[in-house]
Design a protein around this motif. Structure first.
Motif, PDB file in Angstrom:
ATOM      1  N   UNK A 119       0.862  -1.178   0.000  1.00 14.95           N
ATOM      2  CA  UNK A 119       0.000   0.000   0.000  1.00 14.95           C
ATOM      3  C   UNK A 119       0.899   1.229   0.000  1.00 14.95           C
ATOM      4  N   UNK A 120       0.640   2.136  -0.941  1.00 11.32           N
ATOM      5  CA  UNK A 120       1.455   3.339  -1.115  1.00 11.32           C
ATOM      6  C   UNK A 120       0.557   4.562  -1.039  1.00 11.32           C
ATOM      7  N   UNK A 121       1.066   5.627  -0.384  1.00 11.25           N
ATOM      8  CA  UNK A 121       0.256   6.827  -0.196  1.00 11.25           C
ATOM      9  C   UNK A 121       1.084   8.069  -0.489  1.00 11.25           C
TER      10      UNK A 121
ATOM     11  N   UNK B 130      -0.756   9.059   7.393  1.00  7.81           N
ATOM     12  CA  UNK B 130      -0.386   9.025   8.801  1.00  7.81           C
ATOM     13  C   UNK B 130       0.546   7.819   8.986  1.00  7.81           C
ATOM     14  N   UNK B 131       1.740   8.015   9.532  1.00 13.18           N
ATOM     15  CA  UNK B 131       2.680   6.882   9.680  1.00 13.18           C
ATOM     16  C   UNK B 131       2.085   5.691  10.405  1.00 13.18           C
ATOM     17  N   UNK B 132       1.142   5.939  11.302  1.00 12.86           N
ATOM     18  CA  UNK B 132       0.547   4.834  12.045  1.00 12.86           C
ATOM     19  C   UNK B 132      -0.343   3.945  11.170  1.00 12.86           C
ATOM     20  N   UNK B 133      -0.711   4.405   9.998  1.00 12.95           N
ATOM     21  CA  UNK B 133      -1.541   3.622   9.094  1.00 12.95           C
ATOM     22  C   UNK B 133      -0.776   2.435   8.525  1.00 12.95           C
ATOM     23  N   UNK B 134       0.533   2.627   8.308  1.00  9.65           N
ATOM     24  CA  UNK B 134       1.360   1.522   7.855  1.00  9.65           C
ATOM     25  C   UNK B 134       1.588   1.452   6.358  1.00  9.65           C
ATOM     26  N   UNK B 135       1.263   2.499   5.620  1.00  8.39           N
ATOM     27  CA  UNK B 135       1.529   2.516   4.184  1.00  8.39           C
ATOM     28  C   UNK B 135       2.922   3.067   3.914  1.00  8.39           C
ATOM     29  N   UNK B 136       3.436   2.790   2.712  1.00  9.70           N
ATOM     30  CA  UNK B 136       4.653   3.460   2.253  1.00  9.70           C
ATOM     31  C   UNK B 136       4.270   4.886   1.870  1.00  9.70           C
ATOM     32  N   UNK B 137       4.810   5.865   2.566  1.00 11.43           N
ATOM     33  CA  UNK B 137       4.526   7.261   2.238  1.00 11.43           C
ATOM     34  C   UNK B 137       5.587   7.711   1.239  1.00 11.43           C
TER      35      UNK B 137
END
Length: 635
Positions: free
Chosen positions: A516-518, A591-598
């Motif tokens: 998952x990428x954001x 949000x870093x807590x979501x766990x996606x690659x930002x």
């Protein structure tokens, strides 16, 4: 009305043979149209410039339209002839059986359909069931014993005559239905297929639907079924049946997930051409819009007033004119994409591949699904779900985004095929304030998204395609809802400017862990994490003059409506607050807590710049689409 002799002697194979001939013409016209659309347009742009190119383009567009019309009308003739032969077969069988029964009984069928029979008269002995000569006879109900006489052949002859008459009347009804349609399947003289001609083709299709409903019933199309069931139904048809359903019910076939992309494209292009033509005719029928403002005839203030003629026109035609104009704009944008097939933006760049129209209608705000390249054969497929304010009128911008992503991905694909798809298959919210905060748009669209993705899986040829589902803004909420409600059969998810995905963790999104990428446009390092509203370059915030580059405000604002919340401590800079504050944070994908690659978005500006050429957000999308994960850069 046909005679029984004509019904007996008609060779139904002659109708089906003729239908085969018309079918071949229809198929050839469709192939010629494809050659025009996917070959000749590109050659014009390569060899002609200026007015010469403009004139040649118009001529080629007319040629394409002519072939489109031939394909449709010849297909209708084929279906009508096959339907006529199929339906006439039943009354012909009934007639021949009646004639055979008459022959076996030594009866004579006269030219008018009446039946002659040899008379047999039996006089009954009183109180007996035998004739006076002692021969037994059958008991005939309704005849009193011992009185009068009876003839067993009379009833048989009446039955045969009735069956002959029924068969002829049934054949006459069938013949009348089809003859009325076939008489109208005639083109105007000349080489120009006009808007009137195309609109008339839609009426021809509707007339044949009514006439041939018993032969090819729309009810047999698996509406509301799964893509797998749709595919099984389609694969169980003969090629002739497939052609006839696609000709007779193009809108239904074009919308059916699980049907090959080439079939859906052919069907939807016909619907588009006919709808576009009718829309233009409807616009032409509206009187010309009067001038909106005129000088005040009194010469007093205000100097300019609303024209009373305009107000009257607007009351009567304004809403309809606006609706038709919006629809026409969207349809023109889709046609413009067809016309760009084979063109390159820059020297040395690969030309755009063939376009596929995988969905189209004008219901509500309108829907369209447009692919660059065939997803049924692509090694890598990316589909894009647009967000708030998306509609048919504005589809051109969404199509352009996927053209840009196709070019960027194709450059990284090392010769592997890529298909990028604009999926406006749901009713997007139309107002940021009134509609976008609500989830029902996403919840209603999610099953449609899952169905489309499953359909692509069902129709793909060879090894499974590498599937990336991309969502912008509210489109990412649709993706999250699809994963939450069902199963989203994607390999990767990439979201940009997301206001939240209805789930609080990347692990809830059906794709493998780490896929998952954001992206969120906010390139000022000092402001990262502050979640200040963006959109201006030198603005005031909290009483302070804070210069900052354009950022995307949607993740921070929209997250309060579409993302789960988490209580946390956010240490704000002392020049704003000075103390730690207990706050609730939306768990948006960035949000870093979501766990996606930002991912890095260098060069992207605001909420709509994620597909701008040269931006890191576009480059990162292309890397994910082509599976080059190790090259994705982080924020």
């Amino acid at each position: 009305m046909p005679t029984w002799q004509q019904l007996r002697d008609v060779k139904l194979s002659e109708y089906t043979d003729a239908a085969d001939g018309w079918g071949k013409i229809s198929s050839r016209a469709n192939a010629d149209k494809d050659r025009v659309d996917n070959g000749m347009f590109a050659r014009i742009n390569d060899t002609q410039k200026g007015e010469a190119a403009k004139t040649a383009t118009g001529d080629v567009q007319q040629l394409s339209r002519n072939f489109q019309y031939l394909h449709a009308e010849c297909g209708l003739i084929r279906t009508a002839l096959n339907g006529l032969a199929s339906e006439l077969a039943a009354p012909q069988r009934k007639l021949k059986q009646a004639l055979e029964d008459a022959e076996n009984l030594k009866f004579t069928v006269k030219p008018d359909g009446s039946v002659e029979y040899p008379t047999q008269s039996y006089v009954l002995k009183p109180g007996s069931t035998t004739a006076q000569d002692g021969a037994p006879i059958p008991y005939l109900p309704g005849k009193a014993e011992g009185i009068g006489s009876t003839d067993p052949n009379k009833g048989k002859a009446e039955d045969i005559a009735q069956r002959i008459g029924d068969a002829v009347r049934e054949a006459a009804e069938i013949d009348g239905r089809y003859a009325g349609v076939l008489r109208k399947l005639r083109a105007e003289p000349g080489l120009t297929v006009s808007d009137e001609t195309l609109a008339d083709a839609a009426k021809d299709t509707k007339a044949l639907q009514d006439a041939a409903g018993k032969y090819a019933d729309d009810g047999k199309i698996p509406h509301g079924k799964s893509p797998k069931e749709n595919a099984e139904w389609w694969n169980g048809l003969t090629q002739e049946q497939r052609d006839e359903y696609a000709t007779l019910y193009p809108a239904s076939i074009g919308a059916l997930d699980g049907i090959p992309s080439t079939v859906r494209d052919d069907a939807n292009r016909m619907v588009l051409a006919e709808t576009r033509a009718q829309t233009q005719l409807d616009l032409n029928a509206i009187p010309k819009q009067p001038q909106e403002y005129i000088q005040n005839p009194s010469g007093q203030y205000p100097a300019v007033i609303k024209n009373p003629e305009y107000l009257q026109w607007d009351k009567k035609y304004g809403d309809r004119f606006e609706q038709l104009t919006a629809q026409k704009k969207g349809m023109d944008a889709i046609q413009a994409r067809f016309d760009r097939t084979g063109q390159s933006e820059r020297p040395g760049e690969r030309p755009l591949p063939e376009a596929y129209l995988l969905g189209f209608d004008t219901q509500g705000n309108g829907h369209a699904i447009v692919a660059n390249g065939n997803p049924d054969t692509a090694t890598h497929t990316a589909m894009y779900v647009p967000g708030t304010t998306s509609n048919l009128e504005g589809i051109g911008g969404d199509i352009k985004r996927m053209e840009t992503l196709w070019r960027a991905s194709d450059n990284l694909a090392n010769g592997q095929s890529v298909s990028t798809i604009t999926w406006l298959g749901y009713d997007a919210p139309q107002s940021i304030v009134k509609d976008a905060p609500f989830s029902h748009y996403a919840d209603d669209g999610a099953p449609k998204l899952n169905g489309f993705v499953d359909g692509l899986r069902a129709t793909h040829q060879g090894d499974p395609t590498h599937m990336t589902v991309t969502g912008h803004s509210y489109g990412s909420t649709v993706i999250g809802s699809a994963a939450r409600q069902g199963h989203l059969a994607a390999d990767d998810i990439f979201v940009a400017g997301s206001p939240g995905m209805q789930v609080g963790s990347a692990t809830d999104l059906d794709v493998p862990k780490g896929h998952v990428y954001a992206a969120e446009a906010d390139s000022d390092p000092y402001l990262k994490g502050l979640h200040l509203p963006g959109g201006v370059t030198d603005g005031k915030y909290g009483g302070f003059n804070i210069p900052f580059v354009t950022s995307d405000p949607v993740p921070d604002l929209g997250g309060w409506g579409h993302a789960p919340k988490k209580l946390d401590i956010d240490i704000l800079p002392s020049f704003i607050d000075g103390d730690g504050a207990s706050v609730v944070k939306p768990l948006t994908p960035t949000n870093p807590d979501f766990g996606a690659h930002i991912v890095a978005t260098d060069g992207s500006r605001g909420h709509s710049g994620y597909w701008d050429n040269g931006t890191e957000s576009l480059n990162n999308q292309a890397r994910v689409v082509t599976g080059r994960y190790q090259e994705v850069t982080s924020q």
